[in-house]
Design a protein around this motif. Structure first.
Motif, PDB file in Angstrom:
ATOM      1  N   UNK A 186       9.773  -9.571   0.735  1.00 54.90           N
ATOM      2  CA  UNK A 186       8.552 -10.328   1.037  1.00 54.90           C
ATOM      3  C   UNK A 186       7.734 -10.548  -0.225  1.00 54.90           C
ATOM      4  N   UNK A 187       6.831 -11.499  -0.118  1.00 55.08           N
ATOM      5  CA  UNK A 187       5.925 -11.780  -1.233  1.00 55.08           C
ATOM      6  C   UNK A 187       4.889 -10.661  -1.326  1.00 55.08           C
ATOM      7  N   UNK A 188       4.753 -10.097  -2.499  1.00 55.82           N
ATOM      8  CA  UNK A 188       3.750  -9.066  -2.752  1.00 55.82           C
ATOM      9  C   UNK A 188       2.993  -9.484  -4.007  1.00 55.82           C
ATOM     10  N   UNK A 189       1.669  -9.644  -3.860  1.00 55.38           N
ATOM     11  CA  UNK A 189       0.839 -10.070  -4.978  1.00 55.38           C
ATOM     12  C   UNK A 189       0.166  -8.905  -5.695  1.00 55.38           C
ATOM     13  N   UNK A 190      -0.064  -7.813  -4.946  1.00 49.32           N
ATOM     14  CA  UNK A 190      -0.808  -6.692  -5.518  1.00 49.32           C
ATOM     15  C   UNK A 190      -0.337  -5.392  -4.874  1.00 49.32           C
ATOM     16  N   UNK A 191      -0.670  -4.284  -5.547  1.00 52.30           N
ATOM     17  CA  UNK A 191      -0.313  -2.953  -5.061  1.00 52.30           C
ATOM     18  C   UNK A 191      -1.568  -2.094  -5.036  1.00 52.30           C
ATOM     19  N   UNK A 192      -1.747  -1.338  -3.954  1.00 46.31           N
ATOM     20  CA  UNK A 192      -2.817  -0.349  -3.859  1.00 46.31           C
ATOM     21  C   UNK A 192      -2.145   1.011  -3.737  1.00 46.31           C
ATOM     22  N   UNK A 193      -2.484   1.913  -4.640  1.00 45.73           N
ATOM     23  CA  UNK A 193      -1.939   3.270  -4.618  1.00 45.73           C
ATOM     24  C   UNK A 193      -3.063   4.210  -4.211  1.00 45.73           C
ATOM     25  N   UNK A 194      -2.872   4.895  -3.072  1.00 44.02           N
ATOM     26  CA  UNK A 194      -3.862   5.847  -2.559  1.00 44.02           C
ATOM     27  C   UNK A 194      -3.355   7.248  -2.861  1.00 44.02           C
ATOM     28  N   UNK A 195      -4.076   7.966  -3.696  1.00 39.65           N
ATOM     29  CA  UNK A 195      -3.665   9.317  -4.084  1.00 39.65           C
ATOM     30  C   UNK A 195      -4.661  10.292  -3.483  1.00 39.65           C
ATOM     31  N   UNK A 196      -4.243  10.964  -2.433  1.00 37.71           N
ATOM     32  CA  UNK A 196      -5.114  11.913  -1.746  1.00 37.71           C
ATOM     33  C   UNK A 196      -4.815  13.351  -2.151  1.00 37.71           C
ATOM     34  N   UNK A 197      -3.759  13.547  -2.891  1.00 31.74           N
ATOM     35  CA  UNK A 197      -3.363  14.894  -3.288  1.00 31.74           C
ATOM     36  C   UNK A 197      -4.099  15.327  -4.554  1.00 31.74           C
ATOM     37  N   UNK A 198      -4.320  16.618  -4.672  1.00 34.26           N
ATOM     38  CA  UNK A 198      -4.936  17.142  -5.896  1.00 34.26           C
ATOM     39  C   UNK A 198      -3.874  17.769  -6.800  1.00 34.26           C
TER      40      UNK A 198
ATOM     41  N   UNK B 142       0.864  -1.180   0.000  1.00 31.41           N
ATOM     42  CA  UNK B 142       0.000   0.000   0.000  1.00 31.41           C
ATOM     43  C   UNK B 142       0.903   1.233   0.000  1.00 31.41           C
ATOM     44  N   UNK B 143       0.740   2.074  -1.021  1.00 31.57           N
ATOM     45  CA  UNK B 143       1.522   3.300  -1.142  1.00 31.57           C
ATOM     46  C   UNK B 143       0.545   4.461  -1.078  1.00 31.57           C
ATOM     47  N   UNK B 144       0.789   5.381  -0.153  1.00 31.26           N
ATOM     48  CA  UNK B 144      -0.131   6.504   0.019  1.00 31.26           C
ATOM     49  C   UNK B 144       0.582   7.831  -0.196  1.00 31.26           C
ATOM     50  N   UNK B 145      -0.065   8.665  -1.006  1.00 30.43           N
ATOM     51  CA  UNK B 145       0.393  10.028  -1.249  1.00 30.43           C
ATOM     52  C   UNK B 145      -0.632  10.961  -0.616  1.00 30.43           C
ATOM     53  N   UNK B 146      -0.306  11.566   0.550  1.00 31.65           N
ATOM     54  CA  UNK B 146      -1.276  12.403   1.259  1.00 31.65           C
ATOM     55  C   UNK B 146      -1.530  13.734   0.554  1.00 31.65           C
ATOM     56  N   UNK B 147      -2.481  14.482   1.090  1.00 28.84           N
ATOM     57  CA  UNK B 147      -2.821  15.800   0.547  1.00 28.84           C
ATOM     58  C   UNK B 147      -1.566  16.646   0.426  1.00 28.84           C
TER      59      UNK B 147
END
Length: 133
Positions: free
Chosen positions: A45-57, A17-22
């Motif tokens: 580690x084993x990583x099957x998927x990625x979630x990118x959270x983009x909170x910035x405009x 999980x990668x998060x880019x805050x405001x």
């Protein structure tokens, strides 16, 4: 995980999980730091998927685009086959196009929970060519 001032990176089961805050913007140095961290986490580690959270405009910089493309390539080389993108509609579309890597299923979501649920589901093989009768 040591978050930077501009982004955070963590794992949730076998999902990165990668998060880019405001207010986040990525300079070339930030992008390199993100890529280094991404390489380290996906190597350990084993990583099957990625979630990118983009909170910035803020618009995505050239450095941010390069980092995203390279991150996707690193992830695919290490077995990731699913990317979920969470953010405003225009950001989701843009990031989905930027991640467009052959063999990767990319989905856009409004909220984090459905994105994580989707990312944690086992992937299903998608035929490369559709057949019709």
């Amino acid at each position: 995980m040591q978050p930077s001032e501009r982004w955070s990176l963590r794992t949730d089961d076998e999902v990165l999980v990668v998060e880019f805050p405001h207010g986040t913007g990525l300079s070339p140095a930030d992008s390199e730091a993100l890529l280094d961290r991404w390489r380290t986490v996906t190597a350990d580690r084993a990583v099957d998927a990625v979630v990118i959270l983009v909170r910035t405009s803020r618009p995505c910089s050239d450095a941010g685009r390069r980092a995203l493309r390279e991150s996707a390539q690193i992830a695919v080389a290490r077995g990731v086959d699913r990317f979920a993108v969470v953010g405003e509609r225009s950001k989701r579309r843009y990031l989905k196009r930027t991640i467009d890597v052959e063999g990767v299923d990319t989905e856009a979501f409004n909220d984090t929970d459905p994105a994580l649920e989707w990312a944690k589901r086992p992937s299903t093989a998608v035929p490369s060519a559709a057949t019709s009768s």
